[in-house]
Design a protein around this motif. Structure first.
Motif, PDB file in Angstrom:
ATOM      1  N   VAL A  15       0.838  -1.201   0.000  1.00  0.00           N
ATOM      2  CA  VAL A  15       0.000   0.000   0.000  1.00  0.00           C
ATOM      3  C   VAL A  15       0.875   1.254   0.000  1.00  0.00           C
ATOM      4  O   VAL A  15       0.589   2.220  -0.711  1.00  0.00           O
ATOM      5  N   LEU A  16       1.951   1.234   0.779  1.00  0.00           N
ATOM      6  CA  LEU A  16       2.866   2.383   0.802  1.00  0.00           C
ATOM      7  C   LEU A  16       3.502   2.624  -0.561  1.00  0.00           C
ATOM      8  O   LEU A  16       3.608   3.768  -1.013  1.00  0.00           O
ATOM      9  N   ARG A  17       3.910   1.565  -1.226  1.00  0.00           N
ATOM     10  CA  ARG A  17       4.512   1.726  -2.561  1.00  0.00           C
ATOM     11  C   ARG A  17       3.521   2.308  -3.553  1.00  0.00           C
ATOM     12  O   ARG A  17       3.867   3.187  -4.342  1.00  0.00           O
ATOM     13  N   LEU A  18       2.293   1.812  -3.495  1.00  0.00           N
ATOM     14  CA  LEU A  18       1.272   2.366  -4.385  1.00  0.00           C
ATOM     15  C   LEU A  18       1.041   3.842  -4.080  1.00  0.00           C
ATOM     16  O   LEU A  18       0.900   4.656  -5.001  1.00  0.00           O
ATOM     17  N   SER A  19       1.027   4.202  -2.805  1.00  0.00           N
ATOM     18  CA  SER A  19       0.830   5.602  -2.419  1.00  0.00           C
ATOM     19  C   SER A  19       1.973   6.458  -2.916  1.00  0.00           C
ATOM     20  O   SER A  19       1.756   7.576  -3.421  1.00  0.00           O
ATOM     21  N   ARG A  41      -4.854   0.706  -5.501  1.00  0.00           N
ATOM     22  CA  ARG A  41      -4.616   0.859  -4.078  1.00  0.00           C
ATOM     23  C   ARG A  41      -5.878   0.685  -3.245  1.00  0.00           C
ATOM     24  O   ARG A  41      -5.819   0.153  -2.124  1.00  0.00           O
ATOM     25  N   GLU A  42      -7.017   1.105  -3.760  1.00  0.00           N
ATOM     26  CA  GLU A  42      -8.244   1.058  -2.963  1.00  0.00           C
ATOM     27  C   GLU A  42      -8.537  -0.329  -2.388  1.00  0.00           C
ATOM     28  O   GLU A  42      -8.740  -0.460  -1.191  1.00  0.00           O
ATOM     29  N   PRO A  43      -8.572  -1.386  -3.212  1.00  0.00           N
ATOM     30  CA  PRO A  43      -8.866  -2.701  -2.612  1.00  0.00           C
ATOM     31  C   PRO A  43      -7.743  -3.180  -1.687  1.00  0.00           C
ATOM     32  O   PRO A  43      -8.003  -3.849  -0.690  1.00  0.00           O
ATOM     33  N   ALA A  44      -6.503  -2.830  -2.013  1.00  0.00           N
ATOM     34  CA  ALA A  44      -5.386  -3.233  -1.146  1.00  0.00           C
ATOM     35  C   ALA A  44      -5.477  -2.536   0.195  1.00  0.00           C
ATOM     36  O   ALA A  44      -5.240  -3.149   1.248  1.00  0.00           O
ATOM     37  N   LEU A  45      -5.834  -1.256   0.181  1.00  0.00           N
ATOM     38  CA  LEU A  45      -5.981  -0.499   1.419  1.00  0.00           C
ATOM     39  C   LEU A  45      -7.156  -1.015   2.234  1.00  0.00           C
ATOM     40  O   LEU A  45      -7.058  -1.183   3.458  1.00  0.00           O
ATOM     41  N   ARG A  46      -8.249  -1.312   1.566  1.00  0.00           N
ATOM     42  CA  ARG A  46      -9.427  -1.860   2.252  1.00  0.00           C
ATOM     43  C   ARG A  46      -9.081  -3.198   2.904  1.00  0.00           C
ATOM     44  O   ARG A  46      -9.398  -3.429   4.073  1.00  0.00           O
ATOM     45  N   ALA A  47      -8.411  -4.061   2.152  1.00  0.00           N
ATOM     46  CA  ALA A  47      -8.023  -5.372   2.700  1.00  0.00           C
ATOM     47  C   ALA A  47      -7.077  -5.205   3.880  1.00  0.00           C
ATOM     48  O   ALA A  47      -7.177  -5.934   4.873  1.00  0.00           O
ATOM     49  N   LEU A  59       0.145  -1.159  11.466  1.00  0.00           N
ATOM     50  CA  LEU A  59      -0.974  -0.631  10.686  1.00  0.00           C
ATOM     51  C   LEU A  59      -1.079   0.876  10.873  1.00  0.00           C
ATOM     52  O   LEU A  59      -1.242   1.623   9.898  1.00  0.00           O
ATOM     53  N   ARG A  60      -0.961   1.335  12.101  1.00  0.00           N
ATOM     54  CA  ARG A  60      -1.042   2.767  12.379  1.00  0.00           C
ATOM     55  C   ARG A  60       0.075   3.522  11.642  1.00  0.00           C
ATOM     56  O   ARG A  60      -0.163   4.554  11.021  1.00  0.00           O
ATOM     57  N   ALA A  61       1.290   2.991  11.690  1.00  0.00           N
ATOM     58  CA  ALA A  61       2.416   3.632  11.014  1.00  0.00           C
ATOM     59  C   ALA A  61       2.193   3.685   9.508  1.00  0.00           C
ATOM     60  O   ALA A  61       2.469   4.706   8.858  1.00  0.00           O
ATOM     61  N   VAL A  62       1.701   2.604   8.947  1.00  0.00           N
ATOM     62  CA  VAL A  62       1.435   2.568   7.505  1.00  0.00           C
ATOM     63  C   VAL A  62       0.363   3.583   7.140  1.00  0.00           C
ATOM     64  O   VAL A  62       0.517   4.354   6.182  1.00  0.00           O
ATOM     65  N   LEU A  63      -0.715   3.618   7.899  1.00  0.00           N
ATOM     66  CA  LEU A  63      -1.806   4.542   7.591  1.00  0.00           C
ATOM     67  C   LEU A  63      -1.370   5.998   7.736  1.00  0.00           C
ATOM     68  O   LEU A  63      -1.773   6.848   6.935  1.00  0.00           O
TER      69      LEU A  63
END
Length: 108
Positions: A15-19, A41-47, A59-63
């Motif tokens: 998700v970070l790479r896509l962002s 990214r949307e489905p990857a972020l949702r998952a 998860l918090r750090a990634v978000l």
């Protein structure tokens, strides 16, 4: 594997790479690429958020990193939008000037 071809260590890294790729696309003005990356990214972020794929701290750090990248991406998109609006205003003013010129020539 990520879209860039490097191995992805976890779902968060994906998700970070896509962002980051989205930010690069916005910086380059590659709007179709930005939209395509957003769709990936949307489905990857949702998952990531729904699937408990990461420990809560990770998860918090990634978000937080995703939000920071998105803030920067939105700033680039908004600047490009303002540039496009300015160009459209100039085009409209030019068209009005040409129209006025033709009207004055027709009345002469």
């Amino acid at each position: 594997m990520s879209a860039a071809g490097a191995p992805v260590t976890d779902a968060g890294e994906h998700v970070l790479r896509l962002s980051r790729q989205m930010h690069e696309a916005a910086r380059d003005g590659a709007w179709a690429r930005l939209a395509a990356l957003h769709e990936q990214r949307e489905p990857a972020l949702r998952a990531l958020c729904e699937g408990r794929l990461l420990a809560p701290d990770r998860l918090r750090a990634v978000l937080e990193a995703v939000l920071e990248a998105d803030r920067e991406t939105v700033a680039l998109v908004m600047a490009a939008r303002e540039d496009a609006q300015a160009a459209l205003r100039q085009l409209a003013a030019g068209r009005r000037a040409v129209g006025a010129y033709h009207e004055s020539r027709a009345g002469a």
